[in-house]
Design an enzyme around this catalytic site. Sequence first.
Site, PDB file in Angstrom:
ATOM      1  N   HIS A   3       5.356   2.537 -33.840  1.00  0.00           N
ATOM      2  CA  HIS A   3       4.372   1.477 -33.586  1.00  0.00           C
ATOM      3  C   HIS A   3       5.101   0.347 -32.860  1.00  0.00           C
ATOM      4  CE1 HIS A   3       1.330  -1.628 -34.140  1.00  0.00           C
ATOM      5  NE2 HIS A   3       0.492  -0.706 -34.562  1.00  0.00           N
TER       6      HIS A   3
ATOM      7  N   CYS B 273     -12.893   4.293 -45.432  1.00  0.00           N
ATOM      8  CA  CYS B 273     -12.536   5.670 -45.059  1.00  0.00           C
ATOM      9  C   CYS B 273     -12.558   5.937 -43.558  1.00  0.00           C
ATOM     10  CB  CYS B 273     -13.478   6.662 -45.737  1.00  0.00           C
ATOM     11  SG  CYS B 273     -13.781   6.341 -47.494  1.00  0.00           S
TER      12      CYS B 273
ATOM     13  N   CYS C 245      -9.528   5.974 -41.096  1.00  0.00           N
ATOM     14  CA  CYS C 245      -8.579   7.072 -41.174  1.00  0.00           C
ATOM     15  C   CYS C 245      -9.219   8.410 -40.786  1.00  0.00           C
ATOM     16  CB  CYS C 245      -8.019   7.155 -42.595  1.00  0.00           C
ATOM     17  SG  CYS C 245      -6.569   8.193 -42.769  1.00  0.00           S
ATOM     18  N   HIS C 246     -10.441   8.655 -41.251  1.00  0.00           N
ATOM     19  CA  HIS C 246     -11.091   9.946 -41.030  1.00  0.00           C
ATOM     20  C   HIS C 246     -12.027   9.953 -39.827  1.00  0.00           C
ATOM     21  CE1 HIS C 246      -9.628  11.676 -44.798  1.00  0.00           C
ATOM     22  NE2 HIS C 246      -9.872  10.507 -45.356  1.00  0.00           N
TER      23      HIS C 246
ATOM     24  N   HIS D 142      -1.483   5.594 -29.244  1.00  0.00           N
ATOM     25  CA  HIS D 142      -1.831   4.278 -29.786  1.00  0.00           C
ATOM     26  C   HIS D 142      -1.399   3.183 -28.816  1.00  0.00           C
ATOM     27  CE1 HIS D 142      -3.287   1.728 -32.954  1.00  0.00           C
ATOM     28  NE2 HIS D 142      -2.136   1.100 -33.051  1.00  0.00           N
TER      29      HIS D 142
ATOM     30  N   MET E 294      -4.063  10.527 -48.709  1.00  0.00           N
ATOM     31  CA  MET E 294      -5.373  10.135 -49.238  1.00  0.00           C
ATOM     32  C   MET E 294      -5.164   9.265 -50.471  1.00  0.00           C
ATOM     33  SD  MET E 294      -8.750  10.468 -49.370  1.00  0.00           S
ATOM     34  CE  MET E 294     -10.089  10.515 -50.578  1.00  0.00           C
TER      35      MET E 294
END
Length: 575
Positions: free
Chosen positions: A401, A79, A82-83, A359, A120
């Site tokens: 990306h 998790c 991502c969070h 990024h 999610m």
Amino acid sequence: MNQSNLAHVMGAVLALSLTAGPVLAASGEHPGTPEEEMRYKGAPVPISPESAKETLSPKAPPLTPQEFAVAKKIFFERCAGCHGVLRKGATGKPLTPDITLPKGTEYLKAFITYGSPAGMPNWGTSGEMTEEQVDIMARYLQQEPPVPPEWGMKEMKASWKVIVPPEKRPKKKMNNYNLKNVFSVTLRDAGQIALVDGDKKEIINVIDTGYAVHISRLSTSGRYLFVIGRDARVNLIDLWMKQPGNVAEIKVGMEARSVETSKYKGFEDKYAIAGSYWPPQFVIMNGNTLEPLKIVSTRGMTVDTQEYHPEPRVAAIVASHEHPEFIVNVKETGKVLMVNYSDLDNLEITSIDAARYLHDGGWDSTHRYFMTAANKSNKIAVVDSKTDKLVKLVEVGKIPHPGRGANFKDPKYGPVWSTSHLGDDTIVLIGTDPKKHKKNAWKVVRTLKGQGGGSLFIKTHPKSHHLYVDTPLNPDTKISQTVAVFDLKNLDKPYQVLPIAEWAKLGEGPKRVVQPEYNLKGDEVWFSVWNGKSQESALVIVDDKTLKLKKVIKDKRLVTPTGKFNVNNTMHDVY
């Protein structure tokens, strides 16, 4: 959770998302979120769960120490990528107690079980988590997030090792390798890199490094190779040694991605810089020994809502050719920092507001303009390294990306820089010549259609008329195991598909084809065929002129090869 309770909770879940945004999906599918994006998210963080300090909240439902330990491990592995480690939100929504406590355990269990359209995963219905684990995680998310320890000068100095002091290193090159055509190949799951002779197509040495090396960078002279693992371990490798190997190492944090070296005239090889995901900071080091000299935190306010963010991770770093500066992407706050290293005691940092979730990125063909992806904002930020100002935010496709991108001349629009995308099948070309092609500058001048989403890297070379686009995260193996090649002389011509994985002739496994990289001459393109750790992988070399197979390199030491960095091309920012 019994069926009647589940039905009641799901009714509420479908009516109201966890936070503002799309409602949840009860089906296990994620409308609007392609699988290639799902594959990109949620990579495990290399922070030890045991190191994170626990704080139990009296308002939250109870957890036993054993359950807390289980939950921390699951969160860090599945998790946090991502969070965020502190659950403040990154590419995923925030999951802090002020949000989760009012929702309650039953709601959260349904959320974890069924997932959401916003991306999610449906951890429960997919079988990835048991019903017991879902229950533990629902209660865990209502507790205060465990905080990993900081990592300051004391910890860095304790981890710092000079294996071979500078005075004991060779005074001249002691081997016969054509170093400009050597490749540093990441052996992701082995915690190593392989140095591969690009002339002989043989492994020179396999060197222990940090886990899952993210990038390799070269000193300005080309003598020293810097690599950084996701576990924040930096290794300094001397390519002049008879058998190139480690001469220094340091651990700059608990999780990291980026390293770079000083390139401005008068500062060549003097400094190196590494940026961390945790703690959110960067450190400037001695370029010959990796001695840590200056640590700077990146915690601060976001560019959009101007809210404090405690975990803004350092993403791409490049070295300016215009000033003695490092250009540092701060992911969550959306700021590009121009860090002037000419006087470390009086450090000057120019902060440029760009867009959130910065990024990776690279230079335009002149090495003046830094083109960097704000991936979840679907933008490319153009930064002028000469004036230290933002030139433009360019709207592109879904989740750009680019790696470092690709520079070439469009037959119609002139010089362009290009990126592919994780979230869609497009390749966009952005004009980069504000002098001779002013009306095309900093605009998307052309959009190509590729094989599909899930692309990580795009590549060309000044001596080539081909553009290679990988798609390793696409769920279709026909796409993830091949690459698309565009003819830069005729961009209206359909792309050609090269069956890279098929050419490798490997056994079972995902066989994802990733990261095209040219050799010194620009007449070969190397690909990694990335298999599982216990499966056979390979490097596949394509003749750029004919687009035919030239060579397959197989070796038991090539464990999960991913990124490849040619010494000359990396030194001189050729892409």
